[in-house]
Design a protein around this motif. Structure first.
Motif, short mmCIF file in Angstrom:
data_model
loop_
_atom_site.label_atom_id
_atom_site.label_comp_id
_atom_site.label_asym_id
_atom_site.label_seq_id
_atom_site.Cartn_x
_atom_site.Cartn_y
_atom_site.Cartn_z
N UNK A 1 0.84 -1.19 0.00
CA UNK A 1 0.00 0.00 0.00
C UNK A 1 0.88 1.24 0.00
N UNK A 2 0.54 2.18 -0.86
CA UNK A 2 1.26 3.45 -0.91
C UNK A 2 0.26 4.59 -0.80
N UNK A 3 0.65 5.60 -0.03
CA UNK A 3 -0.16 6.80 0.11
C UNK A 3 0.64 7.97 -0.45
N UNK A 4 0.08 8.65 -1.42
CA UNK A 4 0.76 9.78 -2.06
C UNK A 4 0.02 11.06 -1.72
N UNK A 5 0.67 11.88 -0.91
CA UNK A 5 0.07 13.15 -0.50
C UNK A 5 0.53 14.27 -1.43
N UNK A 6 -0.35 15.21 -1.65
CA UNK A 6 -0.03 16.35 -2.51
C UNK A 6 -0.84 17.56 -2.07
N UNK A 7 -0.45 18.72 -2.60
CA UNK A 7 -1.22 19.93 -2.35
C UNK A 7 -0.59 20.91 -1.40
N UNK A 8 0.51 20.54 -0.79
CA UNK A 8 1.16 21.47 0.12
C UNK A 8 1.80 22.62 -0.63
N UNK A 9 2.26 23.61 0.13
CA UNK A 9 2.91 24.75 -0.50
C UNK A 9 3.09 25.89 0.46
N UNK A 10 3.46 27.02 -0.10
CA UNK A 10 3.68 28.24 0.68
C UNK A 10 2.54 29.22 0.39
N UNK A 11 1.85 29.62 1.45
CA UNK A 11 0.76 30.57 1.31
C UNK A 11 0.87 31.64 2.40
N UNK A 12 0.11 32.70 2.23
CA UNK A 12 0.07 33.74 3.25
C UNK A 12 -1.07 33.45 4.22
N UNK A 13 -0.94 33.99 5.39
CA UNK A 13 -1.99 33.82 6.40
C UNK A 13 -3.33 34.29 5.84
N UNK A 14 -4.35 33.51 6.12
CA UNK A 14 -5.68 33.83 5.65
C UNK A 14 -6.06 33.12 4.35
N UNK A 15 -5.08 32.56 3.68
CA UNK A 15 -5.35 31.87 2.43
C UNK A 15 -5.72 30.41 2.69
N UNK A 16 -5.98 29.71 1.59
CA UNK A 16 -6.45 28.32 1.68
C UNK A 16 -5.53 27.38 0.91
N UNK A 17 -5.56 26.13 1.33
CA UNK A 17 -4.90 25.05 0.61
C UNK A 17 -5.77 23.81 0.72
N UNK A 18 -5.64 22.96 -0.26
CA UNK A 18 -6.34 21.67 -0.22
C UNK A 18 -5.32 20.55 -0.39
N UNK A 19 -5.22 19.71 0.60
CA UNK A 19 -4.34 18.55 0.55
C UNK A 19 -5.13 17.34 0.08
#
Length: 116
Positions: A1-19
């Motif tokens: 079994x492998x789990x591949x995570x993605x979606x991280x990054x550099x953002x400013x406070x107040x912004x959004x990300x989806x992992x």
């Protein structure tokens, strides 16, 4: 079994990300009957539970992210996601996805950096 995570990054406070975390090598019945979670680990700190979605669909969140983060899953696609809104500097960490069934599986981690 492998789990591949993605979606991280550099953002400013107040912004959004989806992992997102995609599982491969796991049969559907095992994935759908497992509890799925996101953990994070900040520098110098222990790994902590951020959010969990149980096999039946119930969710639970760390107090620090309640109202800002939403965990979801798609059993057919074997994915678990974490929508992160109103990000704060203290959310900066490496985020790990976890599949907890008869066996515990971990993704490789994705870095989230929030600048204030």
């Amino acid at each position: 079994v492998q789990l591949q995570a993605s979606g991280g990054g550099l953002v400013q406070a107040g912004e959004s990300l989806r992992l997102s975390c995609a599982a491969s090598g796991i049969i559907l019945s095992v994935f759908s009957s497992s509890n799925l979670a996101w953990y994070r680990q900040a520098p110098g700190k222990e790994r902590e539970l951020v959010a969990v979605i149980y096999s039946g669909g119930t969710t639970n969140y760390a107090d620090s992210v309640k109202g800002r983060f939403t965990i979801s899953k798609d059993n057919a696609k074997r994915t678990v996601s974490l929508q992160m809104n109103s990000l704060k500097a203290e959310d900066t960490a490496v985020y790990y996805c976890n599949v907890n069934g008869l066996t515990d599986y971990w993704g490789q981690g994705t870095q989230v950096t929030v600048s204030s």
